[in-house]
Design an enzyme around this catalytic site. Sequence first.
Site, short mmCIF file in Angstrom:
data_model
loop_
_atom_site.label_atom_id
_atom_site.label_comp_id
_atom_site.label_asym_id
_atom_site.label_seq_id
_atom_site.Cartn_x
_atom_site.Cartn_y
_atom_site.Cartn_z
N VAL A 127 44.92 13.67 -23.77
CA VAL A 127 46.28 13.30 -23.36
C VAL A 127 46.22 12.51 -22.05
O VAL A 127 46.90 11.48 -21.90
CB VAL A 127 47.17 14.55 -23.20
CG1 VAL A 127 48.50 14.19 -22.54
CG2 VAL A 127 47.42 15.19 -24.57
N THR A 130 44.89 9.02 -22.76
CA THR A 130 45.88 8.18 -23.43
C THR A 130 47.04 7.83 -22.50
O THR A 130 47.53 6.69 -22.51
CB THR A 130 46.42 8.91 -24.68
OG1 THR A 130 45.33 9.23 -25.55
CG2 THR A 130 47.42 8.04 -25.43
N GLU A 131 47.47 8.79 -21.70
CA GLU A 131 48.64 8.58 -20.85
C GLU A 131 48.35 7.68 -19.65
O GLU A 131 49.17 6.82 -19.31
CB GLU A 131 49.17 9.93 -20.35
CG GLU A 131 49.78 10.82 -21.42
CD GLU A 131 51.17 10.39 -21.82
OE1 GLU A 131 51.65 9.36 -21.32
OE2 GLU A 131 51.80 11.08 -22.64
N SER A 132 47.20 7.88 -19.00
CA SER A 132 46.98 7.21 -17.72
C SER A 132 45.58 6.64 -17.52
O SER A 132 45.31 6.05 -16.48
CB SER A 132 47.26 8.20 -16.58
OG SER A 132 46.31 9.26 -16.61
N TYR A 227 50.71 6.77 -30.57
CA TYR A 227 50.32 7.74 -29.56
C TYR A 227 49.55 8.91 -30.19
O TYR A 227 48.51 9.33 -29.67
CB TYR A 227 51.57 8.25 -28.85
CG TYR A 227 51.31 9.33 -27.82
CD1 TYR A 227 50.89 8.99 -26.54
CD2 TYR A 227 51.51 10.67 -28.12
CE1 TYR A 227 50.66 9.97 -25.58
CE2 TYR A 227 51.28 11.65 -27.17
CZ TYR A 227 50.85 11.30 -25.91
OH TYR A 227 50.62 12.28 -24.97
#
Length: 240
Positions: A127, A130-132, A227
């Site tokens: 996560v 993928t997010e940052s 996502y």
Amino acid sequence: MQIDSATAKQPSSLQDTSRIQNRDELIQEILQSGSGSGFDVMLKQYVQSSIDGTSSSDASVHPKAPGVTYSDGLLWQQLNPSANAEASDIRPESRHAVQKSGPTAYDDLIREASRKYGVDEALIKAVIDTESSFNPNVVSSAGAKGLMQLMDGTAAGLGVTDPFDPAQNIDAGTRYLSYQIKRFDGQVNMALAAYNAGPNRLAKLGVSTDAQLMDKLDMLPLETRKYIRKVADARLKYEA
């Protein structure tokens, strides 16, 4: 008098069939004449290859889509890439094609949050990846902040005073993810969809399981579908 479309098309269909039959008769006449010209030889080869091609296609068996295995989870088992090109974007890569990633700068914080909230370490890392991309200072166009991209309202509700502090961000992001996993009885794909698109959107769709999510997948934003796949791909990199 009204004529339905099927009846209206019938004369044209019969005419097409007649033309095809005449063409076949012409081909047979040329083949039987045996004049030996280069055109005749090419025509014979063409007819023979057509016959061979028809026979082989009749006996063909459609293979299973590559990269789809029972180990990939319910969502991926049921996915048919040829039926929905956009939905195929969420399929995880083959395990054989994934290169494992090494330790991160936040392994201790991730391990602590994993033990505290019962969320798999590899999933937390996926996560964050993928997010940052493990950048603690990133801010999205929507205003999400930090490693796990917390919105201000969510961060405040989780007691975060500084979303750019890795310790606070990872703790709060993992806690929020654990809420979604528990909400959907451990179904990670549903939890990821809720984490990205918001649980209210899933509630409006009336889905609560991975199977139901698969049925209404095209009703989710394309961003959310992508996502889910990106997190699934990243998770493979961090699994032991």
